[in-house]
Design a protein around this motif. Structure first.
Motif, PDB file in Angstrom:
ATOM      1  N   VAL A   1     -52.121 -49.336 -15.286  1.00 39.80           N
ATOM      2  CA  VAL A   1     -51.505 -49.573 -13.979  1.00 39.80           C
ATOM      3  C   VAL A   1     -49.984 -49.492 -14.115  1.00 39.80           C
ATOM      4  O   VAL A   1     -49.384 -50.204 -14.918  1.00 39.80           O
ATOM      5  CB  VAL A   1     -51.886 -50.970 -13.440  1.00 39.80           C
TER       6      VAL A   1
ATOM      7  N   LEU B   1     -59.215 -63.020  -6.274  1.00 35.75           N
ATOM      8  CA  LEU B   1     -58.109 -63.436  -7.146  1.00 35.75           C
ATOM      9  C   LEU B   1     -56.864 -62.599  -6.872  1.00 35.75           C
ATOM     10  O   LEU B   1     -55.767 -63.136  -6.657  1.00 35.75           O
ATOM     11  CB  LEU B   1     -58.526 -63.296  -8.618  1.00 35.75           C
TER      12      LEU B   1
ATOM     13  N   ILE C   1     -60.532 -66.389 -16.077  1.00 32.47           N
ATOM     14  CA  ILE C   1     -59.166 -65.897 -15.866  1.00 32.47           C
ATOM     15  C   ILE C   1     -59.158 -64.653 -14.982  1.00 32.47           C
ATOM     16  O   ILE C   1     -58.270 -64.466 -14.162  1.00 32.47           O
ATOM     17  CB  ILE C   1     -58.487 -65.627 -17.220  1.00 32.47           C
TER      18      ILE C   1
ATOM     19  N   ASP D   1     -57.697 -77.609  -5.881  1.00 34.26           N
ATOM     20  CA  ASP D   1     -58.374 -76.400  -5.395  1.00 34.26           C
ATOM     21  C   ASP D   1     -59.837 -76.330  -5.813  1.00 34.26           C
ATOM     22  O   ASP D   1     -60.608 -75.551  -5.252  1.00 34.26           O
ATOM     23  CB  ASP D   1     -57.654 -75.144  -5.911  1.00 34.26           C
TER      24      ASP D   1
ATOM     25  N   GLU E   1     -48.120 -49.423 -11.008  1.00 33.58           N
ATOM     26  CA  GLU E   1     -47.733 -50.239  -9.847  1.00 33.58           C
ATOM     27  C   GLU E   1     -49.022 -50.667  -9.152  1.00 33.58           C
ATOM     28  O   GLU E   1     -49.807 -49.817  -8.725  1.00 33.58           O
ATOM     29  CB  GLU E   1     -46.843 -49.403  -8.905  1.00 33.58           C
ATOM     30  N   PRO E   2     -49.258 -51.991  -9.038  1.00 36.22           N
ATOM     31  CA  PRO E   2     -50.581 -52.433  -8.570  1.00 36.22           C
ATOM     32  C   PRO E   2     -50.840 -52.271  -7.070  1.00 36.22           C
ATOM     33  O   PRO E   2     -51.967 -51.976  -6.675  1.00 36.22           O
ATOM     34  CB  PRO E   2     -50.617 -53.909  -8.972  1.00 36.22           C
ATOM     35  N   ARG E   3     -49.830 -52.479  -6.221  1.00 29.82           N
ATOM     36  CA  ARG E   3     -50.105 -52.511  -4.779  1.00 29.82           C
ATOM     37  C   ARG E   3     -50.476 -51.144  -4.222  1.00 29.82           C
ATOM     38  O   ARG E   3     -51.164 -51.050  -3.200  1.00 29.82           O
ATOM     39  CB  ARG E   3     -48.900 -53.094  -4.024  1.00 29.82           C
TER      40      ARG E   3
ATOM     41  N   GLN F   1     -55.516 -63.286  -3.290  1.00 29.56           N
ATOM     42  CA  GLN F   1     -54.841 -64.582  -3.146  1.00 29.56           C
ATOM     43  C   GLN F   1     -53.499 -64.616  -3.873  1.00 29.56           C
ATOM     44  O   GLN F   1     -52.596 -65.351  -3.482  1.00 29.56           O
ATOM     45  CB  GLN F   1     -55.768 -65.700  -3.642  1.00 29.56           C
ATOM     46  N   GLU F   2     -53.369 -63.831  -4.923  1.00 28.81           N
ATOM     47  CA  GLU F   2     -52.094 -63.792  -5.650  1.00 28.81           C
ATOM     48  C   GLU F   2     -51.151 -62.721  -5.098  1.00 28.81           C
ATOM     49  O   GLU F   2     -50.067 -62.524  -5.647  1.00 28.81           O
ATOM     50  CB  GLU F   2     -52.358 -63.560  -7.143  1.00 28.81           C
ATOM     51  N   GLY F   3     -51.565 -62.016  -4.063  1.00 29.88           N
ATOM     52  CA  GLY F   3     -50.691 -61.042  -3.417  1.00 29.88           C
ATOM     53  C   GLY F   3     -50.552 -59.737  -4.159  1.00 29.88           C
ATOM     54  O   GLY F   3     -49.679 -58.929  -3.858  1.00 29.88           O
ATOM     55  N   ARG F   4     -51.418 -59.491  -5.162  1.00 34.72           N
ATOM     56  CA  ARG F   4     -51.284 -58.283  -5.988  1.00 34.72           C
ATOM     57  C   ARG F   4     -52.137 -57.131  -5.489  1.00 34.72           C
ATOM     58  O   ARG F   4     -51.993 -56.007  -5.945  1.00 34.72           O
ATOM     59  CB  ARG F   4     -51.726 -58.598  -7.434  1.00 34.72           C
TER      60      ARG F   4
ATOM     61  N   TYR G   1     -64.814 -70.889  -7.065  1.00 39.84           N
ATOM     62  CA  TYR G   1     -63.452 -71.439  -7.110  1.00 39.84           C
ATOM     63  C   TYR G   1     -62.553 -70.720  -6.106  1.00 39.84           C
ATOM     64  O   TYR G   1     -61.840 -71.352  -5.325  1.00 39.84           O
ATOM     65  CB  TYR G   1     -62.894 -71.304  -8.534  1.00 39.84           C
ATOM     66  N   ARG G   2     -62.603 -69.396  -6.133  1.00 36.45           N
ATOM     67  CA  ARG G   2     -61.747 -68.639  -5.216  1.00 36.45           C
ATOM     68  C   ARG G   2     -62.204 -68.814  -3.764  1.00 36.45           C
ATOM     69  O   ARG G   2     -61.386 -68.824  -2.843  1.00 36.45           O
ATOM     70  CB  ARG G   2     -61.738 -67.162  -5.609  1.00 36.45           C
TER      71      ARG G   2
ATOM     72  N   ARG H   1     -60.776 -71.887  -2.089  1.00 40.05           N
ATOM     73  CA  ARG H   1     -59.362 -71.856  -1.695  1.00 40.05           C
ATOM     74  C   ARG H   1     -59.149 -71.253  -0.312  1.00 40.05           C
ATOM     75  O   ARG H   1     -58.020 -71.178   0.158  1.00 40.05           O
ATOM     76  CB  ARG H   1     -58.565 -71.061  -2.737  1.00 40.05           C
TER      77      ARG H   1
END
Lengths: 492, 454
Positions: B372, B250, B334, B100, B374-376, B253-256, B314-315, B318
């Protein structure tokens, strides 16, 4: 090095300091993160420097620099004195430090396997194996495995004759699986052995081997995915059994912080807040039920808050905090214990409890937790579940929040299970519970025994301005609490 | 402060000596002074001088991807710097290839951003003590006590890499905050500026003292759903929590992130616009990020529509066709990328108008210890702090004890009743890296789930 420390201490006193100390520190850290099969971060950090703390005209001054040379020691010492004189322009009382501290000695964290002698290949290989295990279950979107190692060499000297040399070594590791349901836009997370990336101990590589991260990874991945289809934690008032890791954080937030004597005296008021455990409650206030016994113990082998001397040169100690439910002790410094003495007289300890800890050479020490522990009780875990007719078991922290006097708290956990008729039942997600600190601890009616007790590390405790991160430990075994309000999210 | 020439002298030999395919040197210096007070007395007064040199090396030895290693030191001796370079190279060689990672960024023109004020860099401990003394005097005159912190800081950020980037940016900031307390109440105020001379400490002290005076002897109020008026201090938390949970590539891409699959959709009230702009001179301008990439303005939410998130190299690598927006934060990355200079579009209401138009609601000065749940949906729990009041029939009725809320910030921003016309610049971290310009907000619905004892 003694030449440099003497130089600072002598110069400070020549310039008018009635007390001075200097800490010279070298810190080495190593951090490895594997995410979804890729080593996403591989880094080493080195930081060195010194800090000089002085009392001049009855007020504190502190200055620090990364440049460890005689000329810079002179400049920084003079700056600390100048700053202390400025502090004295706005003061209401003179600093009093009580009995002098003049210990001389050395301390090194005992380790079986020095983590710096373990090859990077071995560390990466362990994380890649864990990563593979986490992703064995379809539905795990992000797998994260992490190792962190820390070595700090610290020299402390003060104008009272102390000269102490310490080497603290820490090893930490953890794994985390994130499962996402794209249809419902839901995210669930499972971690091991502790949440927020790792557990950490003052031990060597043996601590990492004992965690067996690859061995636990498949279960953690499975549980993360299973949570997506689990029932939500119901709302209501019920019996709650907390697992040891969640209880460790409960102790940290609702006991550890309110017993910090600097908070009690208001010196953290503008940032983290104050404390409900005011000196009028000292020795008399019922903090918890009869079976609740809490200690602050900086001497426990492997505890993340374990050391030889604190950053004022005071020896590590074991101090009772709550005895049979009655609040009886604070975490203290040389200055705050003198302030306590002014209020409670000889009921105060004769000298500091040894809880002053600084986050490196460029920070002043603050009153911080050492290892704050709930002492073990008498129950076997299986007996405790069997003895519970109706309740919820919650484990591993997902979110935490508490008010600025440490009374009203609300915590969420990664996973929970229903308890029905003495047996663990269905898995529950989005579990939360809330309460008021002394009411909550008063409802504690069972604590598991030493077979289920261990010290958990919290390597991310924030406090102070500028911000400092402390590494603290918390001994805990699962415990039961009655009439607790749970399922706050569902009540919205 | 090292100065541009000295930083060049430090970075270039490292780049010249490196055997890596690509090498990056990031240098950050700090000269930070902080005067902290409590019980109307200075109890901590500190100075810090440090330089961090971070070296990142990239090896493209296999077709399977890049090997990247990072090492950091604060020892500026040539021996230590070269040792740190070797450490980074050793770490990189040990890594499995990362498919990546595409490349370090190449040079681009860096825009001007003047963020250095010599008055701030040269502020003395005596001046900080005098300013703190003003707040303590005002508190004393009101029979209450003051605590807080006054920071003056100067720093330099420089990025050099083997592809030709050399970017240098000196900056300063001055920030003061205070909590003024009586036996039963508290009041808060804070202010941030590039130039210490722009801080109106007397006015700040009066604001906190007056809030403390008005919030004495609070009454208990049942939790439940209330209309709320949030001062900018509380709105800052709303924006930063949204940034943390969802405004970066980030988290997407991680679905959060709450932005996943919703770009182009209306996600909050059409009056809400939030963007990141590192070049806006009304913020804490920073012309480039920790990879030396020039900052782009990124519209995060525009008129309620999800528009975009921030990227580092970096991101960006991807996703097909993406380029860094200049939002890398300090490696090892991170939490990178992250919006560092966020702005919430002001509206046209005054605080007085918001209060007058409220039949029953809560006036909140600021939030405390938010986390947090619940993140979504950006479900957050936290407490009110330092001045919470019940509003009845268009007036502040009386102070109330602090309440706990458990609320989706995203949902709350779908119930905007009014937006303040006067934004405030606030600091969101102690290093001067994160700032936020936010107005007051009136929200029709906000869920409080508990109450505390004070």
């Amino acid at each position: 090095m003694r030449t440099l420390t003497d130089r600072a201490l002598n110069l400070a006193q020549v310039q008018g300091a009635t007390y001075a100390d200097i800490r010279v520190i070298q810190r080495f850290t190593q951090h490895i993160v594997v995410k979804n099969g890729i080593v996403e971060s591989l880094s080493t950090d080195e930081s060195q420097g010194f800090g000089v703390r002085v009392v001049v005209d009855g007020a504190w001054g502190f200055a620090s620099s990364a440049l460890v040379t005689p000329a810079e020691v002179d400049r920084i010492t003079a700056l600390a004195v100048q700053i202390a004189r400025a502090s004295a322009l706005v003061k209401r009382r003179d600093v009093r430090l009580g009995l002098p501290m003049s210990h001389v000695g050395t301390y090194r964290t005992p380790v079986q396997i020095d983590p710096w002698n373990v090859s990077m290949e071995e560390k990466i290989d362990l994380l890649l194996k864990a990563d593979e295990g986490l992703r064995a279950t379809p539905g795990v979107k992000v797998a994260t495995s992490e190792l962190a190692f820390w070595r700090e060499h610290k020299i402390f000297a003060n104008s009272e004759g102390a000269f102490l040399e310490q080497e603290i070594i820490e090893s930490g590791g953890g794994i985390e699986a994130l499962a996402v349901d794209p249809e419902r836009g839901e995210v669930q997370k499972r971690s091991y052995p502790n949440s927020f990336r790792r557990d950490q101990r003052t031990e060597g590589w043996e601590a990492i081997l004992a965690m067996d991260l690859p061995g636990h990874a498949p279960r953690i991945g499975e549980e993360a995915v299973a949570l997506l289809s689990a029932d939500p934690c119901p709302s209501g008032v019920t019996t709650l059994i907390l697992g040891a890791t969640q209880l460790a954080l409960q102790i940290h937030e609702s006991c550890g912080h309110p017993i910090e004597l600097d908070r009690v005296f208001g010196t953290e008021a503008s940032y983290a807040g104050t404390s409900f455990l005011t000196p009028d409650k000292y020795g008399t206030f019922r903090y918890g039920s009869e079976i609740v016994n809490l200690t602050a113990d900086a001497t426990i082998p492997g505890g993340l808050g374990t050391f030889g001397w604190d950053d004022e040169g005071v020896p590590a100690q074991r101090i009772p905090i709550v005895r049979n439910g009655i609040f009886c002790g604070y975490l203290s410094s040389r200055e705050t214990v003198e302030q306590l003495r002014e209020i409670v007289g000889d009921a105060a300890p004769p000298f500091s409890g040894g809880a002053m800890r600084a986050d490196g050479w460029n920070r002043i020490p603050l009153v911080r937790m050492t290892n704050v522990n709930l002492e073990p009780g008498e129950w076997e875990f299986d007996d405790l579940i069997a003895d519970t007719d109706d309740g919820i078991y919650m484990e591993l922290n997902r979110s935490w929040s508490i008010d600025d006097k440490r009374l009203n708290f609300q915590f969420g956990t990664e996973i929970a299970y229903e308890i029905k008729h003495g047996k663990m039942g269905r898995m529950l997600k989005n579990a939360t519970y809330t309460g008021i600190t002394p009411q909550f601890w008063a409802s504690c009616d069972a604590i598991c025994n030493r077979n289920h007790w261990r010290v958990w590390g919290t390597p991310n405790c924030g406090k102070g301005q500028p911000s400092q991160i402390a590494h603290t430990g918390h001994g805990a075994a699962p415990a039961r609490f009655r009439n607790v309000r749970v399922g706050v999210m569902q009540q919205r | 402060m090292l100065g541009q020439e000295r930083i060049h002298q430090i970075s270039q030999p490292i780049l010249a000596r490196s055997t890596a395919d690509q090498t990056e040197v990031v240098i950050r210096t700090f000269d930070r002074h902080l005067t902290r007070f409590a019980n109307s007395s200075i109890h901590q007064n500190v100075a810090e001088s440090d330089t961090e040199v971070r070296i990142r090396v990239v090896l493209f030895e296999t077709a399977a991807g890049a090997r990247v290693g990072t090492a950091t030191t604060n020892d500026l001796s040539e021996e230590a710097l070269f040792r740190t370079l070797e450490n980074a190279l050793t770490l990189a060689r040990l890594q499995p290839p990362n498919p990546d990672f595409k490349s370090l960024p190449g040079p681009q023109p860096i825009p001007e951003a003047n963020a250095f004020r010599s008055t701030t860099a040269g502020c003395t401990p005596e001046r900080r003590a005098r300013e703190v003394g003003i707040v303590c005097r005002l508190a004393g005159e009101a029979g209450v006590i003051a605590s807080g912190a006054f920071t003056t800081a100067a720093s330099e950020l420089a990025v050099a890499n083997s592809l030709g980037i050399f970017a240098y940016h000196p900056s300063t900031f001055a920030e003061i905050n205070t909590v003024v307390m009586s036996d039963t109440s508290a009041g808060y105020a804070s202010a941030l500026a590039l130039d210490v001379n722009d801080l109106d400490v007397e006015s700040l002290g009066r604001e906190a003292v007056e809030k403390c005076r008005r919030s004495q002897n609070p009454r208990s109020l049942d939790p439940g759903e209330y209309c709320v008026i949030l001062e900018p201090y509380a709105v800052e938390d709303v924006v930063q929590m949204m940034a943390y949970t969802g405004f970066s590539a980030l988290t997407v891409q991680e679905g959060r992130s709450f932005m996943v699959g919703r770009l182009g959709q209306q996600i909050v009230d059409p009056r809400v616009s939030i963007w990141d702009d590192g070049l806006d001179p009304t913020g804490l301008p920073t012309p480039f990020d920790f990879e030396g990439v020039p900052k782009q303005r990124v519209d995060l939410i525009e008129k309620g529509v999800a528009r975009g998130v921030v990227y580092d190299s970096y991101r960006a690598g991807r996703e097909e066709g993406k380029r860094s927006t200049g939002h890398a934060i300090s490696a090892p990355f991170i939490f990178s990328p992250f919006p560092q200079n966020t702005f919430f579009a002001p509206g046209d209401a005054t605080l007085e108008e918001m209060i007058q138009s409220t039949t029953r609601g809560l006036y909140v000065t600021r939030f405390h210890y938010t986390r947090v749940v619940e993140p979504r949906q950006v479900v957050i729990t936290g407490m009110t702090r330092d001045g919470t009041f019940l509003i009845e029939n268009g007036e502040i009725a009386y102070p109330v004890k602090n309440l706990r809320f458990t609320q989706s910030y995203l949902e709350a921003l779908n119930h905007v009743a009014a937006i303040g016309r006067q934004p405030r610049l606030l600091l969101s971290d102690s290093d001067g890296l994160l700032s936020c310009s936010v107005p007051a907000l009136k929200l029709e619905q906000f869920t409080f789930t508990g109450v505390t004892e004070f």
